[in-house]
Design an enzyme around this catalytic site. Structure first.
Site, PDB file in Angstrom:
ATOM      1  N   GLU A   1     -18.610 -30.242  12.293  1.00  0.00           N
ATOM      2  CA  GLU A   1     -17.742 -29.690  13.340  1.00  0.00           C
ATOM      3  C   GLU A   1     -18.088 -30.258  14.710  1.00  0.00           C
ATOM      4  OE1 GLU A   1     -16.640 -25.393  11.253  1.00  0.00           O
ATOM      5  OE2 GLU A   1     -18.141 -25.464  12.839  1.00  0.00           O
TER       6      GLU A   1
ATOM      7  N   HIS B   1      -9.984 -22.999  12.228  1.00  0.00           N
ATOM      8  CA  HIS B   1     -10.486 -21.923  11.368  1.00  0.00           C
ATOM      9  C   HIS B   1      -9.369 -21.008  10.856  1.00  0.00           C
ATOM     10  CE1 HIS B   1     -14.168 -23.219  13.414  1.00  0.00           C
ATOM     11  NE2 HIS B   1     -14.835 -22.665  12.435  1.00  0.00           N
TER      12      HIS B   1
END
Length: 271
Positions: free
Chosen positions: A126, A160
């Protein structure tokens, strides 16, 4: 406009990669904590973040090396992040006396697929994609520091949202719960992204934001209500929790580093 398209493209590469392998694709019976699912997704996101790194280098040139390790800035970043967890650290080390089992827990983590995903592979991939790739692209487009900090992490939060789809597959009629989960997860991932983007812009190194991300994932969200140990320990915990927030704010300056490397982004027509 191009900077938005490239940033969305990088985000799409990352999210879509999670479903590359059939074993990891969404279905009602999917268990995201199944070691096979974790392995498949870890491989996928590492490949995706590598592709994003290559594309970033092609776009802005080789002037930025995010793999340098500025020791002083890494330690200060970790120390600053730890201040907001003074309460949880008190709970873990003093109330629960987890220090007695530290090496056992460490051994378990090293052999646990969930821990590898949450503490190592997830944060690493990430930070590579959303900080080391998207942020320099925004810099190359001439964005201000403030705009980068508050706008770029929105993509991190959006990345997400796919968890909502998986949740609804498992619980088809739980729309309210899914909506609440989406709002909460998008909010705290975006706010966290503001912080790690600030760290990256201050250092232009992967490691401060990655290690802070890994540390925060290992701690989880602090307990915000309920009893912690006995009555006195509960009072101490919540006092430390509030004190930690205050210290975090008051010591913000220790993360305002002068960039450890002179990065002059090659301005390209991305707007």
């Amino acid at each position: 406009m191009r900077v938005y398209l490239i940033s969305f493209f990088f985000t799409a590469i990352y999210v879509v990669s999670l479903y590359t392998f059939p074993v990891a694709r969404p279905r009602p019976s999917l268990n995201r904590n199944d070691p096979k699912v974790i392995t498949a997704r870890c491989i996928s996101v590492l490949l995706a973040s590598s592709v994003c790194c290559i594309l970033t280098r092609l776009i802005i040139g080789p002037s930025l090396n995010v793999f340098t390790f500025p020791t002083d800035q890494v330690l200060k970043s970790l120390l600053h992040a730890a201040t907001i967890f003074i309460g949880p650290l008190y709970e873990v080390w003093i109330v629960d006396k987890e220090y007695r089992l530290f090496f056992i827990h460490l051994k378990d983590c090293l052999s646990n697929a969930i821990a590898w995903r949450n503490i190592i592979i997830g944060p690493l991939s990430e930070e590579l994609t959303f900080r080391c790739c998207i942020v320099p692209i925004c810099e190359a487009a001439g964005w201000s520091r403030l705009k980068i900090i508050f706008v770029a992490p929105l993509l991190f939060g959006m990345a997400h949202i796919h968890h909502t789809y998986e949740f609804l597959l498992a619980y088809p009629n739980a729309y309210i719960a899914a909506a609440l989960q989406t709002v909460v997860q998008f909010s705290y991932t975006t706010v966290f992204g503001w912080y790690t983007t600030h760290l990256f812009l201050s250092t232009h190194s992967l490691f401060p934001s990655f290690l802070v991300h890994a540390f925060c994932n290992s701690m989880g969200l602090p307990t915000l209500y309920g009893k912690i140990g006995n009555r006195n320990q509960t009072r101490i915990y919540y006092t430390l929790l509030l004190l930690g927030v205050l210290i975090f704010y008051m010591t913000w300056g220790i993360t305002d580093f002068n960039n450890h490397q002179d990065f002059e982004p090659r301005l390209v027509p991305l707007n």
